[in-house]
Write a protein that holds these residues in place. Structure first.
Motif, PDB file in Angstrom:
ATOM      1  N   LEU A 185       0.857  -1.182   0.000  1.00 23.02           N
ATOM      2  CA  LEU A 185       0.000   0.000   0.000  1.00 23.02           C
ATOM      3  C   LEU A 185       0.894   1.234   0.000  1.00 23.02           C
ATOM      4  N   LEU A 196      -4.070   0.483  -2.332  1.00 20.52           N
ATOM      5  CA  LEU A 196      -3.413  -0.761  -2.728  1.00 20.52           C
ATOM      6  C   LEU A 196      -2.763  -0.574  -4.092  1.00 20.52           C
ATOM      7  N   THR A 197      -1.443  -0.733  -4.151  1.00 17.08           N
ATOM      8  CA  THR A 197      -0.724  -0.531  -5.413  1.00 17.08           C
ATOM      9  C   THR A 197      -0.128  -1.811  -5.980  1.00 17.08           C
ATOM     10  N   ALA A 205      -7.424  -8.464  -4.788  1.00 18.36           N
ATOM     11  CA  ALA A 205      -7.768  -7.222  -4.103  1.00 18.36           C
ATOM     12  C   ALA A 205      -8.896  -7.450  -3.104  1.00 18.36           C
ATOM     13  N   ARG A 209      -9.069  -6.295   0.830  1.00 16.34           N
ATOM     14  CA  ARG A 209     -10.150  -5.457   1.357  1.00 16.34           C
ATOM     15  C   ARG A 209     -10.838  -6.134   2.543  1.00 16.34           C
ATOM     16  N   LYS A 217      -9.099   1.679  -1.133  1.00 16.17           N
ATOM     17  CA  LYS A 217      -9.118   1.993  -2.559  1.00 16.17           C
ATOM     18  C   LYS A 217      -7.926   1.328  -3.235  1.00 16.17           C
ATOM     19  N   THR A 218      -8.026   1.134  -4.540  1.00 15.77           N
ATOM     20  CA  THR A 218      -6.937   0.537  -5.300  1.00 15.77           C
ATOM     21  C   THR A 218      -6.426   1.531  -6.336  1.00 15.77           C
ATOM     22  N   VAL A 222      -2.895  -1.884 -10.595  1.00 17.68           N
ATOM     23  CA  VAL A 222      -2.307  -2.658  -9.494  1.00 17.68           C
ATOM     24  C   VAL A 222      -1.366  -3.698 -10.087  1.00 17.68           C
TER      25      VAL A 222
END
Length: 243
Positions: A185, A196-197, A205, A209, A217-218, A222
């Motif tokens: 993150l 979230l990267t 994902a 979560r 959030k993403t 990603v």
């Protein structure tokens, strides 16, 4: 070679130190990652511990900041007041590497108390979070750790959003990455909220979560982190076996 979620987290945390010159190291997961980095991606990395050890080169993972192995292998040992006043608070250290018992959406850290349970406390973490050039955080991902509201703010990450660090007079950039056993993150440049990267191989994902205490959030794109190499795993396991 098979690997565990913890090993994947530790390897990725070590890789995050590839370009650093100096690292102020917290005990636990941060120490594992920093010592692994010095043996793999960054052999010239200078490890600094708050007990006063500068350039420590322990042959095993130290048990605490007072482990004699740190002083015995250091390039220099200074007093704790000098460590904080001259080296840390003056902005002479590139990266601070911290763990957390609780973390919120702005990467503020609690290591003091959860509910009625007292934890080891702050140590040098507030000063590390305030004064290093940037801060990396490594923590296992769970609802217990990633919370909507901290029980106690031990170390300021990005406060309540953009501008808080400047308003509080904090020197460094603050947390730039949170590395977990599920992914990575990073703070959104506009909001300072963690997003979230990157995901570790095999993780979705939705899984991340489900164990995050806020609406995570993403990033628009990603990525997936690279699997640990056999060389990284061998070094990591050898490091743990000698502890």
């Amino acid at each position: 070679m098979q690997w565990t979620a913890d090993e994947l987290m530790e390897v990725n945390a070590a890789r995050a130190l590839a370009g650093a010159r100096t690292c102020f190291v917290g005990i636990g997961l941060p120490s594992t990652a920093a010592n692994l980095a010095r043996r793999t991606v960054n052999r010239h990395l200078v490890l600094i511990y708050e007990s006063g050890a500068i350039g420590a080169k322990p042959g095993r993972l130290p048990l605490s900041i007072g482990d004699g192995e740190l002083a015995e292998t250091a390039d220099a040992v200074v007093s704790v007041p000098e460590m904080f006043n001259y080296w840390l608070q003056a902005g002479r250290i590139d990266v601070g590497f911290l763990g957390a018992a609780q973390l919120d959406r702005f990467a503020n850290i609690n290591t003091t108390v959860v509910g009625k349970t007292r934890l080891p406390g702050a140590g040098g973490a507030p000063e590390i979070a305030a004064s290093c050039g940037e801060v990396l955080i490594v923590v296992r991902h769970s609802l217990r750790a990633f919370v909507a509201e901290l029980d106690f703010v031990t170390s300021v990450g990005h406060g309540s959003g953009p501008g808080d660090r400047t308003r509080l007079g904090l020197r460094g950039r603050g947390p730039t990455a949170v590395i977990t056993d599920l992914g990575v993150l990073r703070p959104d440049p506009a909001t300072a909220e963690l997003v979230l990267t990157a995901l570790h191989p095999g993780v979705t994902a939705e899984q991340v979560r489900a164990v995050t205490g806020w609406e995570l959030k993403t990033a628009d794109a990603v990525t997936t982190t690279a699997e640990p190499t056999e060389a990284e795993l061998r070094v990591l396991r050898a490091l743990k076996e000698t502890s």
